[in-house]
Design a protein around this motif. Structure first.
Motif, PDB file in Angstrom:
ATOM      1  N   THR A 177      45.253   6.239 -13.072  1.00 10.09           N
ATOM      2  CA  THR A 177      44.346   7.334 -12.838  1.00 10.09           C
ATOM      3  C   THR A 177      42.984   6.988 -12.655  1.00 10.09           C
ATOM      4  O   THR A 177      42.147   7.329 -11.425  1.00 10.09           O
ATOM      5  CB  THR A 177      44.371   8.519 -13.635  1.00 10.09           C
ATOM      6  OG1 THR A 177      45.727   9.006 -13.779  1.00 10.09           O
ATOM      7  CG2 THR A 177      43.569   9.684 -13.273  1.00 10.09           C
ATOM      8  N   VAL A 178      42.407   6.030 -13.680  1.00 15.87           N
ATOM      9  CA  VAL A 178      41.060   5.745 -13.637  1.00 15.87           C
ATOM     10  C   VAL A 178      40.918   4.733 -12.517  1.00 15.87           C
ATOM     11  O   VAL A 178      39.954   4.884 -11.519  1.00 15.87           O
ATOM     12  CB  VAL A 178      40.595   5.058 -14.909  1.00 15.87           C
ATOM     13  CG1 VAL A 178      39.415   4.445 -14.918  1.00 15.87           C
ATOM     14  CG2 VAL A 178      40.772   5.899 -15.951  1.00 15.87           C
ATOM     15  N   ALA A 179      41.690   3.743 -12.347  1.00 15.97           N
ATOM     16  CA  ALA A 179      41.560   2.745 -11.218  1.00 15.97           C
ATOM     17  C   ALA A 179      41.638   3.452  -9.704  1.00 15.97           C
ATOM     18  O   ALA A 179      41.093   3.035  -9.006  1.00 15.97           O
ATOM     19  CB  ALA A 179      42.750   1.548 -11.356  1.00 15.97           C
ATOM     20  N   ILE A 238      40.359  -9.789 -17.007  1.00 15.47           N
ATOM     21  CA  ILE A 238      39.819  -9.920 -15.761  1.00 15.47           C
ATOM     22  C   ILE A 238      40.140 -10.679 -14.894  1.00 15.47           C
ATOM     23  O   ILE A 238      40.620 -10.921 -13.791  1.00 15.47           O
ATOM     24  CB  ILE A 238      38.297  -9.344 -15.907  1.00 15.47           C
ATOM     25  CG1 ILE A 238      38.184  -7.915 -16.295  1.00 15.47           C
ATOM     26  CG2 ILE A 238      37.878  -9.291 -14.346  1.00 15.47           C
ATOM     27  CD1 ILE A 238      36.883  -7.379 -16.360  1.00 15.47           C
ATOM     28  N   GLN A 239      39.834 -12.270 -15.560  1.00 18.43           N
ATOM     29  CA  GLN A 239      40.193 -13.384 -14.771  1.00 18.43           C
ATOM     30  C   GLN A 239      41.608 -13.678 -14.346  1.00 18.43           C
ATOM     31  O   GLN A 239      42.001 -14.052 -13.397  1.00 18.43           O
ATOM     32  CB  GLN A 239      39.777 -14.668 -15.736  1.00 18.43           C
ATOM     33  CG  GLN A 239      38.025 -14.891 -15.817  1.00 18.43           C
ATOM     34  CD  GLN A 239      37.664 -15.885 -16.856  1.00 18.43           C
ATOM     35  OE1 GLN A 239      38.353 -16.875 -17.322  1.00 18.43           O
ATOM     36  NE2 GLN A 239      36.489 -15.505 -17.548  1.00 18.43           N
ATOM     37  N   CYS A 240      42.261 -13.379 -15.428  1.00 18.15           N
ATOM     38  CA  CYS A 240      43.913 -13.363 -14.928  1.00 18.15           C
ATOM     39  C   CYS A 240      44.084 -12.528 -13.967  1.00 18.15           C
ATOM     40  O   CYS A 240      45.210 -12.958 -13.188  1.00 18.15           O
ATOM     41  CB  CYS A 240      44.568 -13.091 -16.502  1.00 18.15           C
ATOM     42  SG  CYS A 240      44.321 -14.303 -17.970  1.00 18.15           S
ATOM     43  N   THR A 241      43.992 -11.346 -14.065  1.00 16.75           N
ATOM     44  CA  THR A 241      44.312 -10.258 -13.130  1.00 16.75           C
ATOM     45  C   THR A 241      43.661 -10.622 -11.758  1.00 16.75           C
ATOM     46  O   THR A 241      44.398 -10.449 -10.898  1.00 16.75           O
ATOM     47  CB  THR A 241      43.508  -8.934 -13.501  1.00 16.75           C
ATOM     48  OG1 THR A 241      44.171  -8.592 -14.757  1.00 16.75           O
ATOM     49  CG2 THR A 241      44.100  -7.874 -12.380  1.00 16.75           C
ATOM     50  N   VAL A 242      42.504 -11.027 -11.718  1.00 19.49           N
ATOM     51  CA  VAL A 242      42.051 -11.180 -10.392  1.00 19.49           C
ATOM     52  C   VAL A 242      42.521 -12.510  -9.523  1.00 19.49           C
ATOM     53  O   VAL A 242      42.930 -12.375  -8.495  1.00 19.49           O
ATOM     54  CB  VAL A 242      40.197 -11.711 -10.302  1.00 19.49           C
ATOM     55  CG1 VAL A 242      39.889 -12.353  -9.043  1.00 19.49           C
ATOM     56  CG2 VAL A 242      39.588 -10.262 -10.853  1.00 19.49           C
ATOM     57  N   VAL A 286      42.116  -5.780  -5.635  1.00 18.03           N
ATOM     58  CA  VAL A 286      41.821  -6.824  -6.940  1.00 18.03           C
ATOM     59  C   VAL A 286      41.008  -6.058  -8.111  1.00 18.03           C
ATOM     60  O   VAL A 286      41.500  -6.226  -9.320  1.00 18.03           O
ATOM     61  CB  VAL A 286      41.070  -7.962  -6.370  1.00 18.03           C
ATOM     62  CG1 VAL A 286      40.414  -8.904  -7.614  1.00 18.03           C
ATOM     63  CG2 VAL A 286      41.861  -8.669  -5.437  1.00 18.03           C
ATOM     64  N   PRO A 287      39.998  -5.231  -7.665  1.00 21.69           N
ATOM     65  CA  PRO A 287      39.225  -4.500  -8.860  1.00 21.69           C
ATOM     66  C   PRO A 287      40.095  -3.475  -9.220  1.00 21.69           C
ATOM     67  O   PRO A 287      39.966  -3.093 -10.471  1.00 21.69           O
ATOM     68  CB  PRO A 287      37.907  -4.126  -8.046  1.00 21.69           C
ATOM     69  CG  PRO A 287      37.981  -4.087  -6.595  1.00 21.69           C
ATOM     70  CD  PRO A 287      39.141  -5.176  -6.420  1.00 21.69           C
ATOM     71  N   ASN A 288      40.912  -2.763  -8.355  1.00 24.50           N
ATOM     72  CA  ASN A 288      41.597  -1.698  -8.914  1.00 24.50           C
ATOM     73  C   ASN A 288      42.640  -2.227  -9.872  1.00 24.50           C
ATOM     74  O   ASN A 288      43.014  -1.608 -10.820  1.00 24.50           O
ATOM     75  CB  ASN A 288      42.663  -1.106  -7.763  1.00 24.50           C
ATOM     76  CG  ASN A 288      43.549  -0.019  -8.148  1.00 24.50           C
ATOM     77  OD1 ASN A 288      44.672  -0.509  -8.629  1.00 24.50           O
ATOM     78  ND2 ASN A 288      43.281   1.223  -7.941  1.00 24.50           N
TER      79      ASN A 288
END
Length: 308
Positions: A21-23, A223-227, A288-290
């Motif tokens: 929801t936030v993203a 965040i690094q892993c996700t991006v 990516v930010p989502n």
């Protein structure tokens, strides 16, 4: 299911719901821009040099507007609120979708770990594939309505509502209309599965760098892993996004786009790479930010609620 197992499932459901929801709320405008760019209606076809054949026939190439230019055009012609078209169905759908996904992934991972070597890439792959198939099937009607709302260019009193869109879809081909693009969604499960495998691998490497496989990762490390994982996965699998959008937006019996591979071929034949990768820049700016926001919120919510 034991009390402990039920509690963990509830924690993953709640964490996934909040994270999604936030993203989605924060990145909605880019989602609208991306969806518009995935349709051929916002592009302009221009003549290119004729090919060296016996009969010189000028070909056409598609020129898509830049994301920021399209963003300004949407605000100018439809108003600022148009950047949030489809947010209603998104918020209705994202909570159960992410909740189901994270809970399914967590439980499937536990199941696979009990029958195979724990936490290997195969376990992560099978868990992500299974969770993706479950979510794609159960939430398809919501995303079909959302996509059609985002491409509708009316404003004011002519703006389409979710209820009106649903009625239009049902009148066109009954319940089957709400599952258009489902095959493309299934193809997109491969992107999610690849993302999860890469994401888990990167998290494991970061933990080992911290000195232990059980060490907590910082927000910047997550965040690094996700991006990194999401950027690679999104680029590799992007054409399925375009195909899915094209399949969802048409109504009537004489539809141009009917099936996954047929649509893929038609888009490539008529628009080449510009068509198959239309909206990629907006997609990356959003997804990516989502994903980073979603997984950061999810990981911290799970940790805070005590599931790990």
């Amino acid at each position: 299911m034991s009390d402990s197992g039920g509690r963990k499932t509830l924690i993953h459901l709640s964490s996934g719901c909040v994270a999604g929801t936030v993203a989605s709320s924060l990145t909605s405008p880019l989602d609208v821009v991306k969806t518009r760019m995935q349709t051929s209606s916002c592009g302009v076809f221009t003549s290119t040099a004729p090919r060296p054949t016996a009969v010189a026939v000028p070909s056409l190439s598609m020129v898509l507007p830049r994301p920021l230019s399209l963003l300004r055009n949407i605000v100018r012609s439809e108003g600022f609120s148009a950047l949030y078209k489809g947010l209603g169905p998104t918020l209705v759908g994202i909570a159960p979708a992410r909740a189901i996904y994270f809970a399914s992934y967590s439980n499937l991972k536990l199941l696979c770990n009990s029958h195979a070597c724990p936490n290997t890439w195969k376990v992560h792959l099978l868990s992500a594939l299974g969770a993706g198939l479950i979510v794609s099937t159960s939430t398809s009607p919501i995303w079909v309505v959302k996509t059609r709302l985002q491409v509708h260019q009316g404003s004011g009193t002519s703006r389409q509502t979710a209820a009106g869109c649903a009625r239009e879809l049902y009148a066109d081909n009954g319940l089957r209309s709400f599952y258009r693009g489902l095959t493309a969604s299934y193809a997109g499960v491969c992107e999610t599965a690849f993302y999860f495998v890469m994401y888990e691998h990167l998290k494991k490497r970061k933990r080992l760098q911290n000195g232990s496989e059980d060490s907590d990762l910082s927000a910047s490390q997550l965040i690094q892993c996700t991006v990194m994982a999401k950027s690679v996965a999104a680029v590799m699998a992007y054409p399925h996004e375009v195909v899915r959008t094209r399949l969802r937006i048409e109504v009537g019996k004489n539809r141009k786009y009917r099936k996954f591979f047929q649509t893929l071929f038609v888009v490539w034949k008529e628009e080449r790479a510009a068509g198959l990768y239309g909206g990629l820049s907006a997609h990356l700016c959003r997804v990516v930010p989502n994903t980073a926001i979603m997984f950061l919120v999810y990981e911290h919510a799970v940790r805070w609620l005590g599931a790990e």
